[in-house]
Design a protein around this motif. Sequence first.
Motif, PDB file in Angstrom:
ATOM      1  N   THR A  14       0.815  -1.215   0.000  1.00  0.00           N
ATOM      2  CA  THR A  14       0.000   0.000   0.000  1.00  0.00           C
ATOM      3  C   THR A  14       0.851   1.269   0.000  1.00  0.00           C
ATOM      4  O   THR A  14       0.369   2.343   0.372  1.00  0.00           O
ATOM      5  CB  THR A  14      -0.920   0.012   1.225  1.00  0.00           C
ATOM      6  OG1 THR A  14      -0.107  -0.092   2.410  1.00  0.00           O
ATOM      7  CG2 THR A  14      -1.892  -1.157   1.184  1.00  0.00           C
ATOM      8  N   ARG A  16       2.863   4.689  -0.697  1.00  0.00           N
ATOM      9  CA  ARG A  16       2.578   5.937  -1.406  1.00  0.00           C
ATOM     10  C   ARG A  16       3.774   6.377  -2.251  1.00  0.00           C
ATOM     11  O   ARG A  16       3.663   7.302  -3.048  1.00  0.00           O
ATOM     12  CB  ARG A  16       2.256   7.044  -0.402  1.00  0.00           C
ATOM     13  CG  ARG A  16       1.181   6.687   0.623  1.00  0.00           C
ATOM     14  CD  ARG A  16      -0.199   6.703   0.038  1.00  0.00           C
ATOM     15  NE  ARG A  16      -1.194   6.322   1.043  1.00  0.00           N
ATOM     16  CZ  ARG A  16      -1.725   7.161   1.927  1.00  0.00           C
ATOM     17  NH1 ARG A  16      -1.338   8.420   1.944  1.00  0.00           N
ATOM     18  NH2 ARG A  16      -2.630   6.738   2.786  1.00  0.00           N
ATOM     19  N   PHE A 150      -1.855  14.811   0.376  1.00  0.00           N
ATOM     20  CA  PHE A 150      -2.500  13.771  -0.420  1.00  0.00           C
ATOM     21  C   PHE A 150      -4.001  14.038  -0.471  1.00  0.00           C
ATOM     22  O   PHE A 150      -4.666  14.078   0.560  1.00  0.00           O
ATOM     23  CB  PHE A 150      -2.239  12.378   0.167  1.00  0.00           C
ATOM     24  CG  PHE A 150      -0.870  11.844  -0.103  1.00  0.00           C
ATOM     25  CD1 PHE A 150      -0.647  10.956  -1.141  1.00  0.00           C
ATOM     26  CD2 PHE A 150       0.212  12.258   0.671  1.00  0.00           C
ATOM     27  CE1 PHE A 150       0.624  10.471  -1.398  1.00  0.00           C
ATOM     28  CE2 PHE A 150       1.483  11.783   0.422  1.00  0.00           C
ATOM     29  CZ  PHE A 150       1.697  10.884  -0.621  1.00  0.00           C
ATOM     30  N   ASN A 152      -7.683  13.380  -0.581  1.00  0.00           N
ATOM     31  CA  ASN A 152      -8.465  12.243  -0.076  1.00  0.00           C
ATOM     32  C   ASN A 152      -7.571  11.178   0.537  1.00  0.00           C
ATOM     33  O   ASN A 152      -7.923   9.997   0.563  1.00  0.00           O
ATOM     34  CB  ASN A 152      -9.330  11.632  -1.186  1.00  0.00           C
ATOM     35  CG  ASN A 152     -10.355  12.602  -1.720  1.00  0.00           C
ATOM     36  OD1 ASN A 152     -10.935  13.380  -0.972  1.00  0.00           O
ATOM     37  ND2 ASN A 152     -10.563  12.578  -3.033  1.00  0.00           N
ATOM     38  N   HIS A 153      -6.393  11.606   0.986  1.00  0.00           N
ATOM     39  CA  HIS A 153      -5.421  10.711   1.634  1.00  0.00           C
ATOM     40  C   HIS A 153      -4.910   9.612   0.695  1.00  0.00           C
ATOM     41  O   HIS A 153      -4.356   8.611   1.146  1.00  0.00           O
ATOM     42  CB  HIS A 153      -6.014  10.071   2.892  1.00  0.00           C
ATOM     43  CG  HIS A 153      -6.430  11.064   3.923  1.00  0.00           C
ATOM     44  ND1 HIS A 153      -5.531  11.757   4.695  1.00  0.00           N
ATOM     45  CD2 HIS A 153      -7.661  11.500   4.290  1.00  0.00           C
ATOM     46  CE1 HIS A 153      -6.171  12.566   5.522  1.00  0.00           C
ATOM     47  NE2 HIS A 153      -7.469  12.445   5.295  1.00  0.00           N
ATOM     48  N   THR A 154      -5.076   9.808  -0.607  1.00  0.00           N
ATOM     49  CA  THR A 154      -4.647   8.776  -1.553  1.00  0.00           C
ATOM     50  C   THR A 154      -3.792   9.313  -2.696  1.00  0.00           C
ATOM     51  O   THR A 154      -2.884   8.619  -3.163  1.00  0.00           O
ATOM     52  CB  THR A 154      -5.860   8.055  -2.164  1.00  0.00           C
ATOM     53  OG1 THR A 154      -6.716   9.015  -2.785  1.00  0.00           O
ATOM     54  CG2 THR A 154      -6.648   7.297  -1.099  1.00  0.00           C
ATOM     55  N   THR A 155      -4.054  10.513  -3.172  1.00  0.00           N
ATOM     56  CA  THR A 155      -3.400  11.037  -4.376  1.00  0.00           C
ATOM     57  C   THR A 155      -2.467  12.180  -4.017  1.00  0.00           C
ATOM     58  O   THR A 155      -2.909  13.204  -3.459  1.00  0.00           O
ATOM     59  CB  THR A 155      -4.437  11.542  -5.396  1.00  0.00           C
ATOM     60  OG1 THR A 155      -5.349  10.479  -5.695  1.00  0.00           O
ATOM     61  CG2 THR A 155      -3.747  11.993  -6.680  1.00  0.00           C
TER      62      THR A 155
END
Length: 210
Positions: A14, A16, A150, A152-155
């Motif tokens: 997972t 980043r 990031f 939405n804490h993803t991108t």
Amino acid sequence: MIRIGIILGSTRPTRRGPQIAQWVLDSASRRGDAEFELIDLREHLLPHLEEAAPPMFGPSAHEHTRAWAERIAPFDGFVVVTPEYNGGVPGVLKNAIDHLCAEWADKAVGFVSYGVHGGARAVVQLRTVCGTLGMADVSYQVAISLLTDFENHTTFTPRDHHVAALNKTLDQLIAWSGALAPLRACTDTTLVDSCGADHGHDQRFPARNR
């Protein structure tokens, strides 16, 4: 032309890091004053250090270590993209560094870190490790927050200050990589402090083949 390796220092499923490393690669490749290449530790899954002797004492008997050495040796400097795990350096990154010795010496290194606090504590530790190996760590660095940088804490969404910090880091890295070229070209033996030895006194190792 100067060659810079961008080391992606995490192998977690997972992670980043790939987004950040790709941003570094894309940004750096537009400069034109060096060649840049991504080095993903997932492509070099080294076991926990099992070498019979420290790497300063010559080529390893293990094919995976020799392949890792061949991957690292041609570069003149590095950008290390590292997360911070529990206040420190990821074990997989430290293990990869410890597998080699001469391949790191007399090369410049810069850092792009990420974590809840920007990965700053991992970089503090890496500066000590890299300095012990005879690397020149540049003062500028890029610190990326997992909480604010990031979407939405993803991108990963780089901001202007990230771009500015990366440009300054690369400016120093390329300049120092060039300045250290005469040392890398030396064919004599080089005196180092430790390079993974279990001894307290100085050791000598042959200069790298280039």
